[in-house]
Design a protein around this motif. Structure first.
Motif, PDB file in Angstrom:
ATOM      1  N   LEU A   1      -1.623  -0.956  -8.667  1.00 19.72           N
ATOM      2  CA  LEU A   1      -0.915  -1.733  -7.658  1.00 19.72           C
ATOM      3  C   LEU A   1       0.576  -1.661  -7.935  1.00 19.72           C
ATOM      4  O   LEU A   1       1.004  -1.762  -9.080  1.00 19.72           O
ATOM      5  CB  LEU A   1      -1.385  -3.187  -7.677  1.00 19.72           C
ATOM      6  CG  LEU A   1      -2.883  -3.415  -7.502  1.00 19.72           C
ATOM      7  CD1 LEU A   1      -3.182  -4.903  -7.449  1.00 19.72           C
ATOM      8  CD2 LEU A   1      -3.400  -2.748  -6.242  1.00 19.72           C
ATOM      9  N   PHE A   2       1.360  -1.467  -6.886  1.00 18.97           N
ATOM     10  CA  PHE A   2       2.822  -1.415  -6.974  1.00 18.97           C
ATOM     11  C   PHE A   2       3.308  -0.333  -7.941  1.00 18.97           C
ATOM     12  O   PHE A   2       4.191  -0.565  -8.769  1.00 18.97           O
ATOM     13  CB  PHE A   2       3.395  -2.779  -7.386  1.00 18.97           C
ATOM     14  CG  PHE A   2       3.064  -3.887  -6.440  1.00 18.97           C
ATOM     15  CD1 PHE A   2       3.565  -3.893  -5.155  1.00 18.97           C
ATOM     16  CD2 PHE A   2       2.222  -4.914  -6.821  1.00 18.97           C
ATOM     17  CE1 PHE A   2       3.253  -4.912  -4.271  1.00 18.97           C
ATOM     18  CE2 PHE A   2       1.898  -5.936  -5.953  1.00 18.97           C
ATOM     19  CZ  PHE A   2       2.413  -5.930  -4.668  1.00 18.97           C
TER      20      PHE A   2
ATOM     21  N   TYR B   1      -0.475  -1.216   2.635  1.00 12.84           N
ATOM     22  CA  TYR B   1      -0.861  -2.103   1.543  1.00 12.84           C
ATOM     23  C   TYR B   1      -0.654  -1.376   0.218  1.00 12.84           C
ATOM     24  O   TYR B   1      -0.706  -0.140   0.141  1.00 12.84           O
ATOM     25  CB  TYR B   1      -2.328  -2.502   1.700  1.00 12.84           C
ATOM     26  CG  TYR B   1      -2.658  -3.878   1.176  1.00 12.84           C
ATOM     27  CD1 TYR B   1      -2.364  -5.017   1.919  1.00 12.84           C
ATOM     28  CD2 TYR B   1      -3.261  -4.041  -0.061  1.00 12.84           C
ATOM     29  CE1 TYR B   1      -2.673  -6.274   1.449  1.00 12.84           C
ATOM     30  CE2 TYR B   1      -3.577  -5.293  -0.549  1.00 12.84           C
ATOM     31  CZ  TYR B   1      -3.280  -6.417   0.212  1.00 12.84           C
ATOM     32  OH  TYR B   1      -3.587  -7.664  -0.270  1.00 12.84           O
ATOM     33  N   THR B   2      -0.420  -2.124  -0.838  1.00 10.72           N
ATOM     34  CA  THR B   2      -0.226  -1.503  -2.139  1.00 10.72           C
ATOM     35  C   THR B   2      -1.448  -0.677  -2.549  1.00 10.72           C
ATOM     36  O   THR B   2      -2.586  -1.067  -2.285  1.00 10.72           O
ATOM     37  CB  THR B   2       0.076  -2.574  -3.210  1.00 10.72           C
ATOM     38  OG1 THR B   2       0.252  -1.936  -4.484  1.00 10.72           O
ATOM     39  CG2 THR B   2      -1.041  -3.599  -3.320  1.00 10.72           C
ATOM     40  N   ASN B   3      -1.193   0.459  -3.145  1.00  9.92           N
ATOM     41  CA  ASN B   3      -2.227   1.380  -3.624  1.00  9.92           C
ATOM     42  C   ASN B   3      -2.998   2.048  -2.477  1.00  9.92           C
ATOM     43  O   ASN B   3      -4.121   2.502  -2.657  1.00  9.92           O
ATOM     44  CB  ASN B   3      -3.213   0.681  -4.564  1.00  9.92           C
ATOM     45  CG  ASN B   3      -3.901   1.656  -5.510  1.00  9.92           C
ATOM     46  OD1 ASN B   3      -3.277   2.583  -6.015  1.00  9.92           O
ATOM     47  ND2 ASN B   3      -5.183   1.470  -5.741  1.00  9.92           N
TER      48      ASN B   3
ATOM     49  N   VAL C   1       8.037   0.314  -0.863  1.00  7.90           N
ATOM     50  CA  VAL C   1       7.231  -0.545  -1.717  1.00  7.90           C
ATOM     51  C   VAL C   1       6.000  -1.024  -0.956  1.00  7.90           C
ATOM     52  O   VAL C   1       6.062  -1.307   0.239  1.00  7.90           O
ATOM     53  CB  VAL C   1       8.062  -1.748  -2.222  1.00  7.90           C
ATOM     54  CG1 VAL C   1       8.503  -2.626  -1.067  1.00  7.90           C
ATOM     55  CG2 VAL C   1       7.279  -2.572  -3.235  1.00  7.90           C
ATOM     56  N   GLY C   2       4.880  -1.088  -1.643  1.00  9.42           N
ATOM     57  CA  GLY C   2       3.642  -1.506  -0.993  1.00  9.42           C
ATOM     58  C   GLY C   2       3.645  -2.981  -0.652  1.00  9.42           C
ATOM     59  O   GLY C   2       4.253  -3.798  -1.349  1.00  9.42           O
TER      60      GLY C   2
ATOM     61  N   ILE D   1       1.471  -6.604   0.239  1.00  7.27           N
ATOM     62  CA  ILE D   1       0.294  -7.289  -0.293  1.00  7.27           C
ATOM     63  C   ILE D   1       0.106  -8.572   0.490  1.00  7.27           C
ATOM     64  O   ILE D   1       1.069  -9.104   1.075  1.00  7.27           O
ATOM     65  CB  ILE D   1       0.437  -7.583  -1.801  1.00  7.27           C
ATOM     66  CG1 ILE D   1      -0.929  -7.914  -2.429  1.00  7.27           C
ATOM     67  CG2 ILE D   1       1.443  -8.695  -2.065  1.00  7.27           C
ATOM     68  CD1 ILE D   1      -0.929  -7.920  -3.941  1.00  7.27           C
TER      69      ILE D   1
ATOM     70  N   ARG E   1       7.561  -2.185 -13.508  1.00 10.25           N
ATOM     71  CA  ARG E   1       7.613  -0.952 -12.725  1.00 10.25           C
ATOM     72  C   ARG E   1       9.047  -0.523 -12.379  1.00 10.25           C
ATOM     73  O   ARG E   1       9.304   0.640 -12.107  1.00 10.25           O
ATOM     74  CB  ARG E   1       6.840  -1.131 -11.419  1.00 10.25           C
ATOM     75  CG  ARG E   1       5.347  -1.303 -11.595  1.00 10.25           C
ATOM     76  CD  ARG E   1       4.681   0.036 -11.854  1.00 10.25           C
ATOM     77  NE  ARG E   1       3.241  -0.106 -11.875  1.00 10.25           N
ATOM     78  CZ  ARG E   1       2.540  -0.407 -12.943  1.00 10.25           C
ATOM     79  NH1 ARG E   1       3.167  -0.598 -14.089  1.00 10.25           N
ATOM     80  NH2 ARG E   1       1.236  -0.524 -12.892  1.00 10.25           N
TER      81      ARG E   1
END
Length: 579
Positions: free
Chosen positions: A436-437, A413-415, A466-467, A469, A322
């Motif tokens: 995710l991410f 949280y991511t997403n 950034v998410g 987790i 990413r």
């Protein structure tokens, strides 16, 4: 002298020499064995009163001799050729047995683990005569031929629905009736192998396996400190991570334990089951749902025979794919090197950082053919660059503060939909995806909101981060400290929650735990529940009851955004007045 494997205790030097001479034997390529070679194995086995195994390649050369059963003398899985799920290993085992019975399950399981071309079991019996020197001799009374057969493998499951273990497929094999030595030795071995591999290839094509994606077996360990629902949520999230990293989850294996095994995480029997399952379904990667020590990775790879990675390595791989900006690539490479450094032993000298599958990609150098000292120097240089990046961002924040423009950091949280919300509020065009991410690099945009007191408009800065987790790897926390400082330096936080996710409550806890662990306490936070268009009334009512001060929105459908702007104005008023 050639190496003899297995149980050598009590053997005489003359007997060891007889075993070593087996390495000089050669069988015609189209024969399983010959009467002469079989009788020679029988004679040695009778003299030492133990089973003997000889492993041969397809050229008929003996490549391994062991004293003991096929299970006790099997070739370490990492030393076997890796041809993929559609091929056998190209090795057959000829084993003697001192009792008149078919091959047992342990021997057949060993055959499956090694993907042997065939297993020949020679049941032997004494002749009643003695040879020169006084030792007893023996002959082959009957023989059994066993080989694997192609079977339907488990269909690839959707990561979103893969929350429980599927039924473990048992290996499929064929065992012949008792055969005379003449019948056994007259069988065409090459015809047998070619027919078997043709079946495996048809099975492989029928499953539509993508050769460019890792075929993954997930392993989850359920301990007493986790609830069943938390455990299933963790497995579902790991399957989603693997899918995001570019792997296909074929199956999940679970084990409940009171405590983690220090050497292999799971028990010895479960390790063998994992190895057998990986061979049966054609997995080339095993992913554990928890962090593994370097010793655990080495032990598991030796016994399973395929690459083993943990949850952290999957996350690092996603970050490597990413990262777009120089800052993002810098931080990812630093995190990967710090993770890799204690794990160099047993991973080979040449470590490709590009295109080798999950856990091997990276934005840094194409190859790291270096020792620890060289990697240590690289880490030091990267840390210096990250410090420079940190100082640069600090100067930018100071400029913003001198202009007295309030700032809000989007966390969650991511997403959870942070980038989608930033686009909806500011008309930005940053990358968004149901992955995710999807976002690694912080993006800051101006946002106009009403003033809490006067009703006039005011400008604030909204930063996408950034998410988070559950159990965010410590190496990432450290490497991304320049990015995470956007959170700690912001006047306030907007904590976005994906209300449509079944584990939204645990996501809130995970984000709050990460924020609490930061060295600088972040500012006040406003909770905003996103994706309300995808939830039922019962879930919505529960969230409203648990979080009465929260805002409820749908970033994709632009629902509730005006209310969010007004609440952000109140949040900024509170945050700046308490400074």
């Amino acid at each position: 002298m050639e190496t003899i494997f297995g149980n050598l205790q009590g053997l005489k030097s003359s007997q060891l020499k007889q075993l070593a001479r087996l390495y000089h034997q050669r069988i015609p390529g189209d024969r399983l064995t010959t009467p002469e070679f079989s009788q020679r194995l029988a004679a040695i086995s009778t003299e030492i009163n133990q089973a003997v195994c000889a492993y041969l390649n397809r050229r008929g050369q003996v490549i391994r001799v062991g004293v003991g059963s096929p299970r006790q003398t099997q070739i370490p899985l990492l030393e076997l050729p890796r041809y993929g799920a559609e091929r056998l290993s190209g090795i057959r085992c000829i084993s003697t047995h001192l009792k008149s019975e078919p091959p047992n399950e342990a021997a057949l399981t060993s055959m499956a683990l090694q993907r042997l071309d065939a297993l020949v079991v020679l049941n032997i019996t004494g002749t009643g005569f003695t040879k020169r020197g006084g030792g007893a001799t023996g002959y082959v009374k009957e023989a059994y031929l066993a080989h694997l057969t192609a079977q339907s493998r488990v269909a690839i499951a959707s990561p979103a629905t893969l929350t429980a273990s599927s039924n473990i497929p048992s290996p499929s094999w064929n065992i012949s009736p008792p055969l005379s030595l003449d019948v056994l030795t007259n069988q065409d071995f090459l015809d047998l192998v070619e027919a078997l591999e043709a079946d495996f290839r048809r099975e492989f094509v029928a499953q539509e396996v993508d050769a460019d994606r890792d075929s993954v077996l997930i392993v989850g360990v359920f301990t007493d400190d986790t609830t069943p629902q938390q455990f299933q949520d963790t497995l579902a999230e790991l399957a989603r991570l693997v899918d995001t990293a570019g792997g296909d989850v074929l199956q999940t294996v679970q084990q409940k334990r009171s405590r983690i095994h220090p050497q292999t995480v799971v028990g010895e029997g479960k390790v063998q089951e994992i190895a057998l399952t990986a061979q049966t379904i054609g997995a080339n990667l095993v992913v554990f749902d928890r962090d593994l020590s370097p010793a655990q990775v080495r032990n598991l790879e030796l016994q399973i025979g395929v690459r083993v990675v943990d949850r952290t390595e999957v996350i690092l791989d996603i970050f490597a794919q990413r990262a777009q900006s120089r800052a993002g690539k810098l931080q990812v490479e630093l995190a990967q090197l710090e993770y890799m450094l204690p794990r160099l032993t047993g991973r080979g000298q040449a470590m490709s950082r590009l295109g080798g599958g999950i856990g091997t990609r990276g934005p840094g150098e194409t190859k790291l053919e270096t020792e620890r000292r060289g990697i240590g120097r690289r880490i030091s240089r990267l840390q210096q660059e990250v410090n420079q990046l940190q100082a640069h961002r600090s100067r930018l924040r100071q400029k913003r503060q001198h202009r007295e423009v309030p700032s809000v950091a989007l966390v969650g949280y991511t997403n959870a939909g942070k980038s989608t919300l930033l686009n909806a509020l500011t008309n930005a065009e940053i990358y968004t995806a149901d992955q995710l991410f999807a976002t690694l690099d912080p993006t800051t945009r101006r946002l106009i909101i009403p003033h809490a007191d006067t009703g006039e408009t005011q400008e604030i800065l909204l930063t996408d981060t950034v998410g988070f987790i559950h159990e965010l790897p410590a190496s990432l926390m450290d490497a991304f400290r320049a990015t995470l400082e956007e959170v700690t330096e912001a006047d306030a936080l907007l904590h976005l929650v994906d209300l449509s996710h079944p584990a939204w409550l645990s996501h809130i806890r995970a984000v709050r735990e990460i924020l609490a662990a930061m060295p600088v306490t972040p500012g006040p936070a406003l909770v905003a529940f996103n994706k309300i268009d995808q939830v039922d009334s019962e879930t919505l009512a529960l969230a409203q009851e648990e979080f009465p001060l929260a805002v409820f929105i749908s970033a994709s459908d632009r629902l509730g955004l005006e209310t969010l702007r007004q609440r952000l104005a109140l949040l900024i008023e509170y945050a700046t007045s308490s400074r």
